[in-house]
Design an enzyme around this catalytic site. Structure first.
Site, PDB file in Angstrom:
ATOM      1  N   CYS A 195      76.051  46.529  28.178  1.00  0.00           N
ATOM      2  CA  CYS A 195      77.371  47.154  28.333  1.00  0.00           C
ATOM      3  C   CYS A 195      78.469  46.172  28.730  1.00  0.00           C
ATOM      4  O   CYS A 195      79.632  46.561  28.814  1.00  0.00           O
ATOM      5  CB  CYS A 195      77.300  48.294  29.340  1.00  0.00           C
ATOM      6  SG  CYS A 195      77.123  47.735  31.044  1.00  0.00           S
ATOM      7  N   CYS A 230      76.189  42.158  31.548  1.00  0.00           N
ATOM      8  CA  CYS A 230      75.084  42.973  31.043  1.00  0.00           C
ATOM      9  C   CYS A 230      74.987  42.880  29.513  1.00  0.00           C
ATOM     10  O   CYS A 230      75.977  43.123  28.820  1.00  0.00           O
ATOM     11  CB  CYS A 230      75.299  44.420  31.464  1.00  0.00           C
ATOM     12  SG  CYS A 230      74.082  45.536  30.759  1.00  0.00           S
ATOM     13  N   LYS A 236      30.919  28.080  28.322  1.00  0.00           N
ATOM     14  CA  LYS A 236      32.311  28.470  28.560  1.00  0.00           C
ATOM     15  C   LYS A 236      32.734  29.609  27.636  1.00  0.00           C
ATOM     16  O   LYS A 236      32.475  29.576  26.426  1.00  0.00           O
ATOM     17  CB  LYS A 236      33.234  27.273  28.302  1.00  0.00           C
ATOM     18  CG  LYS A 236      32.977  26.098  29.242  1.00  0.00           C
ATOM     19  CD  LYS A 236      33.662  26.275  30.556  1.00  0.00           C
ATOM     20  CE  LYS A 236      35.098  25.812  30.442  1.00  0.00           C
ATOM     21  NZ  LYS A 236      35.730  25.729  31.769  1.00  0.00           N
ATOM     22  N   ASP A 275      35.558  31.503  38.739  1.00  0.00           N
ATOM     23  CA  ASP A 275      36.744  30.686  38.549  1.00  0.00           C
ATOM     24  C   ASP A 275      37.621  30.746  39.795  1.00  0.00           C
ATOM     25  O   ASP A 275      38.610  31.466  39.859  1.00  0.00           O
ATOM     26  CB  ASP A 275      37.513  31.198  37.321  1.00  0.00           C
ATOM     27  CG  ASP A 275      38.499  30.177  36.824  1.00  0.00           C
ATOM     28  OD1 ASP A 275      38.492  29.041  37.338  1.00  0.00           O
ATOM     29  OD2 ASP A 275      39.291  30.507  35.929  1.00  0.00           O
ATOM     30  N   GLU A 300      23.815  32.477  35.808  1.00  0.00           N
ATOM     31  CA  GLU A 300      24.715  33.227  36.695  1.00  0.00           C
ATOM     32  C   GLU A 300      26.159  32.977  36.286  1.00  0.00           C
ATOM     33  O   GLU A 300      26.436  32.054  35.519  1.00  0.00           O
ATOM     34  CB  GLU A 300      24.479  32.816  38.149  1.00  0.00           C
ATOM     35  CG  GLU A 300      24.726  31.352  38.389  1.00  0.00           C
ATOM     36  CD  GLU A 300      23.856  30.759  39.510  1.00  0.00           C
ATOM     37  OE1 GLU A 300      24.370  29.872  40.190  1.00  0.00           O
ATOM     38  OE2 GLU A 300      22.699  31.165  39.681  1.00  0.00           O
ATOM     39  N   CYS A 330      75.756  52.570  31.975  1.00  0.00           N
ATOM     40  CA  CYS A 330      75.275  51.593  30.987  1.00  0.00           C
ATOM     41  C   CYS A 330      74.222  52.272  30.099  1.00  0.00           C
ATOM     42  O   CYS A 330      73.255  52.852  30.609  1.00  0.00           O
ATOM     43  CB  CYS A 330      74.669  50.411  31.743  1.00  0.00           C
ATOM     44  SG  CYS A 330      73.676  49.324  30.740  1.00  0.00           S
ATOM     45  N   CYS A 384      72.896  45.070  36.614  1.00  0.00           N
ATOM     46  CA  CYS A 384      74.099  45.703  36.093  1.00  0.00           C
ATOM     47  C   CYS A 384      74.293  46.971  36.909  1.00  0.00           C
ATOM     48  O   CYS A 384      73.409  47.812  36.962  1.00  0.00           O
ATOM     49  CB  CYS A 384      73.886  46.043  34.613  1.00  0.00           C
ATOM     50  SG  CYS A 384      75.039  47.276  33.992  1.00  0.00           S
ATOM     51  N   LYS A 441      29.985  31.765  36.108  1.00  0.00           N
ATOM     52  CA  LYS A 441      30.728  30.591  36.550  1.00  0.00           C
ATOM     53  C   LYS A 441      32.035  31.130  37.134  1.00  0.00           C
ATOM     54  O   LYS A 441      32.953  31.491  36.398  1.00  0.00           O
ATOM     55  CB  LYS A 441      30.996  29.651  35.373  1.00  0.00           C
ATOM     56  CG  LYS A 441      31.657  28.352  35.770  1.00  0.00           C
ATOM     57  CD  LYS A 441      31.639  27.380  34.603  1.00  0.00           C
ATOM     58  CE  LYS A 441      32.163  26.016  34.971  1.00  0.00           C
ATOM     59  NZ  LYS A 441      33.454  26.002  35.636  1.00  0.00           N
ATOM     60  N   TYR A 488      26.225  29.610  45.297  1.00  0.00           N
ATOM     61  CA  TYR A 488      25.447  29.493  44.072  1.00  0.00           C
ATOM     62  C   TYR A 488      24.464  28.317  44.053  1.00  0.00           C
ATOM     63  O   TYR A 488      23.793  28.095  43.059  1.00  0.00           O
ATOM     64  CB  TYR A 488      26.362  29.434  42.839  1.00  0.00           C
ATOM     65  CG  TYR A 488      27.368  28.279  42.879  1.00  0.00           C
ATOM     66  CD1 TYR A 488      26.944  26.963  42.764  1.00  0.00           C
ATOM     67  CD2 TYR A 488      28.724  28.527  43.027  1.00  0.00           C
ATOM     68  CE1 TYR A 488      27.838  25.912  42.806  1.00  0.00           C
ATOM     69  CE2 TYR A 488      29.631  27.486  43.069  1.00  0.00           C
ATOM     70  CZ  TYR A 488      29.176  26.185  42.965  1.00  0.00           C
ATOM     71  OH  TYR A 488      30.058  25.155  43.014  1.00  0.00           O
TER      72      TYR A 488
END
Ligand code: IVH
Length: 701
Positions: free
Chosen positions: A439, A436, A342, A139, A135, A459, A454, A137, A248
């Site tokens: 500009c 910025c 894993k 996380d 089944e 710009c 900005c 795993k 589980y």
């Protein structure tokens, strides 16, 4: 007599909804109502197959609360209303587990699994194949539940494996956990279950989006969001996180004469738990007769892990025979009868080599980490967002730091942490720019916003990003004129602002390298089409701060031309539901600036229709509309109207047209030769089925 319990519960549900009154309840009737609620919770949360809409469920829930108000003496902690109703706060006292919860031994490839199989056969002294249950795993965060005399009496975190923290009130708030379950039918008086609390990936992303908006630190992965959620002081807060729980393992059983034979297969134990209303791995699990089958199953899951709605970091392979499990026992560290397979790591370390700053369409400056290219679950990562200044400070990230990065599922890569202990003195503190990068205008950070911005509307970086957004699918949806063409035309000075998009010189485009008559004419026809776009698209495409799709639609429905907004003041916006004061301020500011009005006028001059189009006018729904708040679906061929005409008529009567038969559907109108949709609706038993004639009569035609 009706022997179908689901049908019976549905009939009962409808009766309760119909009467919707808490008067004249007997205790028995109240218990029936609780059964009905539990039934709908199970359909919704465990089986993912709701038979009632959220609204209908809420009605039943409110009804139960009403009854409980009048008969407080009937309430027991097992009522679904008590999941988060109580004021009990978590105290996080420690609880000892009934059996120590160890870790799992890890394997990483096929060979490791073959070795495990050889070892098992040797220890069990068997030549024949051994059967394995496999089944996912999950996380998330481990949980340990104890049921005594069928009632959930305690829930804890894993802790150090011997003792965990008591999180019973929080766990009771999770709808995937039954507050009681019929273990006594199996002769079990006390049982310890283990499982994993986990948040689906899409919900996790929504949580992070919301947190980013409100300036809260985002979670690195669904696991952190889940484990954090389990440890909230207020159970109401846990309930809001969208946590689900998979069970589980049965790790302890007590009972005079429980049926050992029935409970000797791990796989069947899980099936039994499923039947009792627990959420367990269903199609995700397998019973494998050989280790080769195990390998295939594990590899298949590794290939599709990104498409799975939950985060999984591997598979767990378990000897199915519980007697053999006990015979094999455990080392100090892990049970001998199980092995984790894993998947390839989703975390890796890398080095922060540089920080670049990107300017977005409303001037937000986002720091982006350039890192040493690193493989992460099959993808090479070389750049990752650093989000904003606070993120860098909170994580203490410095230039040239070693950093831990993670790519969880389809979630974008994320910097989990830096390693201050690995610094050698060459690292440099990251200084966020004060002006910025495009500009040079000084940056501003507004109250309640995490971003530096900005504010220079001219710009160049901003203007370019605005154009890229303007043509995108969500905005004006101009096919064939994507990001790269916009950049190209901008650099060639064909484009200076969004109005130029509607005044392109196609003969010049035709002559560009990589273009030609055909592609220039394709671009032209998408632009011509876009000129007739509905008003809400135009409004959305202007990149006004905080003005999203939904708000654009709402506002567009209140005006006949875009210029109407020049006359709107803040008060006028207050009359509209869902439009907040910040957004109202941003829109009024936009329409008060002459240069913006000039921009709109230029767009109009080049052919963009700035008026509300007849076809896009919202449908007015009367208060007494026949189908107010109902969902409807048409199937089969209609005699008197086209499908579209019928849908519009239904919408005028307040209905929402949906596309599939599910527990959310209220009305199905059947024309000639209706097929599977009708059959499915009949099977559900919750859908009102109407002929075309009945539909016509209802709407009074
Ligand atoms: S069986 C020995 N089965 O993995 C403890 N564990 O290192 C029982 N986990 O944090 C392990 N999914 O919570 C088992 N299907 C599954 C699992 C699973 C996730 C977690 C478990 C623990 C870790 C074990």
């Amino acid at each position: 007599m009706n022997l179908n319990p689901e049908k019976q519960l549905m009939d009962l549900s409808r009766d309760f909804i119909k009467s919707n009154s808490s008067a004249n309840f007997t205790k028995e009737k109240y218990e029936d109502l609780l059964d009905v609620l539990r039934f709908h919770e199970r359909k919704y949360y465990i089986e993912n197959n709701p038979l009632f809409s959220d609204r209908e469920y809420d009605k039943l829930f409110q009804l139960a609360k009403e009854v409980e108000k009048q008969h407080a003496e009937w309430i027991t902690p097992l009522s679904p209303t008590q999941r988060v109703g109580s004021d009990v706060e978590n105290t996080f006292q420690t609880v000892s587990h009934l059996t120590p919860m160890l870790s799992l031994a890890n394997s990483y490839n096929e060979n490791d699994l073959f070795e495990f199989d050889t070892q098992m056969k040797k220890l069990l002294d068997r030549k024949d194949n051994v059967t394995y249950a496999v089944e996912p795993k999950y996380d998330g965060g481990s949980i340990v539940l104890v049921y005594e005399n069928d009632i959930l009496i305690s829930a804890a975190t894993r802790g150090d494996g011997q003792v965990g923290e008591d999180i019973t009130p929080n766990i009771k708030s999770l709808k995937t956990i039954p507050l009681s379950a019929p273990f006594s039918n199996l002769g079990i008086t006390k049982v310890e279950l283990r499982g994993e609390a986990i948040i689906p990936k899409n919900i996790f992303q929504d949580i992070n989006k919301e947190r980013e908006k409100t300036g809260l630190p985002v979670f690195a992965n669904p696991r952190n969001a889940a484990t954090g959620g389990l440890r909230m002081k207020q159970p109401q807060e846990t309930a809001k996180r969208g946590i689900e729980a998979f069970i589980y393992q049965i790790s302890y059983i007590e009972g005079k004469d429980y049926n050992t034979e029935k409970l000797n297969s791990h796989y069947h134990r899980i099936q039994l738990l499923s039947e009792m209303g627990f959420k367990v791995p269903e199609n995700e699990k397998a019973l494998c007769n050989t280790i080769q089958e195990v390998v295939v199953f594990c590899e298949n899951w590794e290939a599709k892990r990104d498409e799975y709605i939950y985060e999984i970091d591997g598979m767990v392979v378990k000897i199915d025979n519980v007697e053999w499990q006990n015979q094999l026992g455990a080392t100090n560290h892990h049970p001998r009868w199980a092995m984790a397979y894993k998947f390839k790591a989703k975390q890796a370390t890398s080095k922060l080599e540089n920080v670049e700053y990107q300017v977005g369409k409303i001037g937000t400056v986002t720091p982006v980490a350039k890192i040493t290219p690193t493989q992460l679950a099959g993808v090479t990562i070389s750049s990752i967002s650093l989000h904003n200044e606070d993120f860098i400070t909170a994580k203490d990230i410095r230039l040239y730091d070693t950093i831990l990065i993670e790519r969880a599922g389809d979630v974008i890569p994320y910097i989990v942490k830096s390693f201050p202990e690995l610094r050698n003195g060459e690292e440099v503190k990251i200084e966020f720019p004060t002006s910025c990068p495009a500009c040079g205008t000084p940056l501003i950070r507004e109250e309640n916003e995490a971003a530096w911005r900005c504010l220079n509307a001219n710009c160049t970086a901003q203007v370019l990003q605005k154009m890229i957004f303007h043509v995108s699918k969500d905005a004006m949806d101009i096919e064939g004129l994507g990001k790269s063409n916009i950049i190209n035309f901008f650099e060639l000075k064909f484009l200076h602002d969004i109005s130029d998009i509607y005044n392109l010189d196609y003969s010049a485009i035709e002559k560009l390298e990589g273009f030609g008559e055909k592609s220039a004419s394709n671009i032209k026809s998408s632009i011509e089409k876009a000129k007739k776009n509905p008003l809400h698209r135009i409004l959305h495409s202007l990149s006004i701060h905080h003005l999203g799709k939904k708000a654009s639609k709402i506002i567009a429905s209140h005006i006949t031309s875009i210029y109407d907004l020049q006359d709107w003041d803040l008060e006028k916006y207050q009359e509209i539901k869902d439009i907040g004061p910040v957004l109202a301020k941003n829109i009024t500011e936009f329409f008060s600036l002459d240069e913006n009005i000039q921009l709109l006028k230029r767009m109009e001059k080049y052919g963009v229709d700035m008026s509300q189009k007849e076809a896009d006018k919202p449908i007015e729904v009367r208060e007494d509309a026949e189908f107010k708040d109902k969902t409807i679906l048409f199937t089969g061929s209609l005699e008197n109207f086209t499908r579209k005409e019928a849908q519009v008529m239904a919408e005028e009567q307040g209905a929402k047209v949906i596309s599939a038969v599910s527990g959310n559907l209220n009305i199905l109108v059947v024309g000639k030769n209706a097929g599977s949709k009708l059959a499915k609706a009949e099977k559900l038993g919750t859908v009102e089925i109407m002929t075309e004639e009945e539909f016509v009569n209802k709407i009074g035609l």
